[in-house]
Scaffold this active site. Structure first.
Site, PDB file in Angstrom:
ATOM      1  N   GLU A 145       0.823  -1.208   0.000  1.00 21.32           N
ATOM      2  CA  GLU A 145       0.000   0.000   0.000  1.00 21.32           C
ATOM      3  C   GLU A 145       0.862   1.265   0.000  1.00 21.32           C
ATOM      4  O   GLU A 145       0.661   2.188   0.789  1.00 21.32           O
ATOM      5  CB  GLU A 145      -0.964  -0.014   1.196  1.00 21.32           C
ATOM      6  CG  GLU A 145      -1.914  -1.207   1.140  1.00 21.32           C
ATOM      7  CD  GLU A 145      -2.949  -1.243   2.244  1.00 21.32           C
ATOM      8  OE1 GLU A 145      -2.682  -0.720   3.344  1.00 21.32           O
ATOM      9  OE2 GLU A 145      -4.033  -1.802   2.013  1.00 21.32           O
TER      10      GLU A 145
ATOM     11  N   ASP B  15      -8.319  -9.068   4.083  1.00 21.37           N
ATOM     12  CA  ASP B  15      -8.008  -8.004   5.030  1.00 21.37           C
ATOM     13  C   ASP B  15      -9.104  -7.902   6.086  1.00 21.37           C
ATOM     14  O   ASP B  15      -9.929  -6.997   6.019  1.00 21.37           O
ATOM     15  CB  ASP B  15      -7.881  -6.676   4.263  1.00 21.37           C
ATOM     16  CG  ASP B  15      -7.386  -5.544   5.147  1.00 21.37           C
ATOM     17  OD1 ASP B  15      -6.985  -5.814   6.280  1.00 21.37           O
ATOM     18  OD2 ASP B  15      -7.416  -4.388   4.681  1.00 21.37           O
TER      19      ASP B  15
ATOM     20  N   GLU C 182     -12.344  -2.357  12.190  1.00 21.88           N
ATOM     21  CA  GLU C 182     -12.375  -1.593  10.942  1.00 21.88           C
ATOM     22  C   GLU C 182     -13.534  -2.003  10.034  1.00 21.88           C
ATOM     23  O   GLU C 182     -14.280  -1.163   9.549  1.00 21.88           O
ATOM     24  CB  GLU C 182     -11.035  -1.771  10.216  1.00 21.88           C
ATOM     25  CG  GLU C 182     -11.023  -1.112   8.855  1.00 21.88           C
ATOM     26  CD  GLU C 182      -9.684  -1.233   8.136  1.00 21.88           C
ATOM     27  OE1 GLU C 182      -8.730  -1.805   8.699  1.00 21.88           O
ATOM     28  OE2 GLU C 182      -9.614  -0.746   6.994  1.00 21.88           O
TER      29      GLU C 182
HETATM   30  C1  GCU Z   1      -6.040  -2.106   5.903  1.00 20.83           C
HETATM   31  C2  GCU Z   1      -6.358  -0.763   6.485  1.00 20.83           C
HETATM   32  C3  GCU Z   1      -5.188   0.177   6.400  1.00 20.83           C
HETATM   33  C4  GCU Z   1      -3.939  -0.506   6.984  1.00 20.83           C
HETATM   34  C5  GCU Z   1      -3.706  -1.833   6.304  1.00 20.83           C
HETATM   35  C6  GCU Z   1      -2.583  -2.637   6.920  1.00 20.83           C
HETATM   36  O1  GCU Z   1      -5.931  -2.031   4.517  1.00 20.83           O
HETATM   37  O2  GCU Z   1      -7.462  -0.199   5.816  1.00 20.83           O
HETATM   38  O3  GCU Z   1      -5.525   1.330   7.121  1.00 20.83           O
HETATM   39  O4  GCU Z   1      -2.841   0.302   6.831  1.00 20.83           O
HETATM   40  O5  GCU Z   1      -4.857  -2.621   6.426  1.00 20.83           O
HETATM   41  O6  GCU Z   1      -2.882  -3.640   7.560  1.00 20.83           O
HETATM   42  O7  GCU Z   1      -1.432  -2.310   6.743  1.00 20.83           O
END
Ligand code: GCU
Length: 604
Positions: free
Chosen positions: A231, A310, A338
């Site tokens: 990400e 996730d 979440e």
């Molecule tokens: C999810 C979450 C993110 C977080 C990511 C992770 O995608 O929405 O906010 O950073 O998990 O586990 O790194």
């Protein structure tokens, strides 16, 4: 006054100078309860976290004494059996906070950070000692304090902020809690090196020097946690290096000091083109890490989320957890809700964990971590009942076979003074809560129908034409993705027994049906209902059950201020569930054109 499972313990003293070790704290805690009869403490350092309780003698290592003391106190206060002998299944039982130094908490639903504000450390020592006590009372022993997405100025935790880190480590030490920090793989660039390439000698040398500096200030730091090439985070891929090369770089710097390097496996293509059906996100972690098995140093732990996506309400077990043979693994769970109601909707996680460990042999993993649900709210958890997830996680990390009913009833008895019947009502509400949430949200293992970014409330196509790899591909005939060999081939990542379980829609557990299969709306389910009818029925039932849950909670004599918070959140949940019901049912009705057989209200 906030209630949680420590509510019946006396407050910790303000002056902590005498309570400078787990042993001293254990003696103090016991003295509050057992002044007459007394327990004697027998320190046997090599017992570590283990303890034995015989004839009023608790023996154990420094931390073992503390865990033994809390086991005795929990038993006394809740009626739970006091074990004669106990040892944790995993030596690292970790809470991962996703706290930023500006005071925000990524995916935090309990207020701002307990540790940081205004780009610096800012905390109330008494509240953090209470956190230490909460952790120790259920056997948790590692606290990673900062977000895995490391934002400025958190990079300074390994530099100019080290004295603050050291002071915080001192605060948690009597609770047997060791700190961990999330680090940014590109940190050497910040120190004016021209590269962060793991095979570059100057980079290796730089990390070794940083580790030496860190351990001089915090000699018992548990280690580093890393999110790399995920990400948008930097990582070894930038330099054409593997994740084994990246992880080993940091592990070797930590090794002389006994630190571990926890490397997250949440790696996937988050810039996918939704039109491209050749990529299937759940396959990504296995594809990245399985070929590297055997290449990691022995102080690397790969941390794997429980499911391949996730933290959705229901996912199969991540196949990576079942496939690596030579690499220590940590299971990563998410206490922060979440995708599971954000500490507004009631969601007790213990039944879900039980399912995870039905498929995951306890000895396949060496450590366990959970993303924190903590924050600065007075009750620490936003929703007073979300405290049960933190409590339960501790018991689970100690013993993954702990029974959900036992954990939750122990938590209820410690927290509230209820009659047996009231306690039973709360217990049943909590035990049902996850299935209820599951029924009114995305159907049958599909996941991802939440509002983009915020992740609360329904939006069936919110992520459908986006880049995150989270598609349901519903059209007017069918929904879901075929993940068998005839489809994306994801299923082949599992051991044979699980392949056999999921392979055939006729025998695949129905709650995962749309995770593994693409099926027409008139597909006939095991009980004779069509798929579309099952979706409608679940959503009507789930919303009705949410309203029943609210009613049950309203009838319970929660003390204030818990009652106000619980009831306000329960009312929001009822409304949220009704919204989910209508949006999901209308979404599928519009696509399929098939009416509800029971002629209930579905909007056009
Ligand atoms: C999810 C979450 C993110 C977080 C990511 C992770 O995608 O929405 O906010 O950073 O998990 O586990 O790194």
């Amino acid at each position: 006054m906030h209630y949680n499972w420590l509510a019946k313990l006396p407050p910790l003293p303000e002056d902590f100078s005498q309570l400078d070790s787990p042993h001293a704290l254990a003696a103090w805690e016991l003295s509050q309860f057992f002044s007459e009869k007394g327990y004697h403490l027998e320190l046997i350092p090599e017992m570590g976290d283990r303890f034995q309780i015989h004839n009023n003698i608790i023996s154990g290592g420094e931390t073992g004494l503390l865990y033994g003391a809390y086991a005795a106190i929990r038993g006394l206060l809740s009626g739970a059996p006091i074990p004669e002998e106990s040892a944790p299944c995993y030596s690292l039982r970790m809470i991962n906070c996703w706290d930023n130094m500006d005071g925000t908490v990524e995916r935090g639903y309990a207020g701002r950070s307990l540790f940081f504000e205004g780009d610096q450390f800012a905390y109330d020592p008494a509240r953090l000692r209470h956190l230490g006590r909460m952790m120790a009372s259920v056997g948790l022993n590692v606290l990673c304090i900062n977000n895995v997405n490391v934002h400025e100025p958190a990079q300074g935790l390994l530099g100019e902020l080290l004295p603050d880190l050291s002071a915080l480590a001192d605060l948690f030490r009597p609770f047997g809690v060791r700190l961990m920090v999330s680090v940014d793989f590109s940190l050497p660039l910040r120190a004016d090196l021209s590269t962060a390439d793991p095979l570059d000698a100057a980079v290796q040398d730089w990390w070794s020097r940083v580790a030496a500096l860190v351990y001089r200030e915090v000699p018992d730091l548990a280690g580093f946690l890393v999110k790399a090439d995920s990400e948008g985070r930097p990582g070894p891929f930038t330099y054409g290096r593997s994740h084994a090369e990246g992880a080993n770089l940091l592990a070797r710097a930590l090794k002389p000091f006994g630190g571990v390097l926890v490397w997250r496996c949440f790696v996937y293509n988050c810039k996918q083109d939704w039109r491209d059906t050749s990529i299937d996100r759940p396959k990504a972690a296995y594809e990245t890490y399985q070929p590297l098995d055997g290449q990691f140093d022995d102080n690397v732990i790969l941390q794997v989320k429980n499911g391949p996506f996730d933290f959705q309400v229901r996912e199969p077990l991540s196949p990576l957890l079942l496939s690596l043979e030579k690499t220590p693994l940590a299971l990563e769970l998410q206490l922060a809700q979440e995708y599971t109601g954000q500490q507004i909707d009631l969601y007790a996680m213990a039944p879900m964990w039980q399912e995870i460990f039905e498929d995951l042999p306890t000895n396949r993993i060496q450590a366990i971590a959970a993303v924190s649900n903590l924050g600065r709210d007075e009750n620490y958890f936003g929703h007073p009942l979300a405290a049960a997830n933190f409590f339960g996680f501790g018991l689970l990390a100690w013993n993954p076979k702990a029974d959900p009913t036992d954990m939750l009833s122990q938590w209820i008895r410690l927290t509230y003074d209820f009659t047996p019947q009231q306690a039973e009502t709360l217990l049943q509400s909590m035990l049902r809560s996850r299935r209820i949430y599951e029924r009114y949200t995305a159907p049958l293992g599909l996941g991802w129908m939440i509002t983009p970014h915020s992740h609360y409330g329904p939006n069936p196509s919110g992520y459908e034409y986006d880049a995150w790899g989270t598609y349901h591909r519903a059209n007017h005939l069918a929904v879901g993705i075929d993940r068998t060999a005839a489809g994306t081939g994801y299923l082949s990542q599992y051991p044979e027994a699980l392949q056999a379980r999921y392979q055939d829609p006729a025998t695949c557990p129905e709650l995962l049906l749309l995770f593994f299969h693409r099926l027409p709306y008139d597909y006939v389910m095991q009980d004779g209902r069509t798929l579309i009818q099952r979706i409608y029925d679940d959503h009507f039932l789930g919303a009705q059950e949410a309203a029943e849950l609210e009613k049950a909670l309203r009838a319970l004599p929660f003390p204030e201020p818990d009652r106000l918070v619980i009831l306000a959140r329960a009312a929001k949940q009822t409304a949220n569930a009704a919204n989910w019901r209508d949006v999901i049912n209308t979404f599928f009705y519009r696509l399929s054109g098939i009416p509800d057989q029971k002629d209930r209200k579905i909007y056009e």
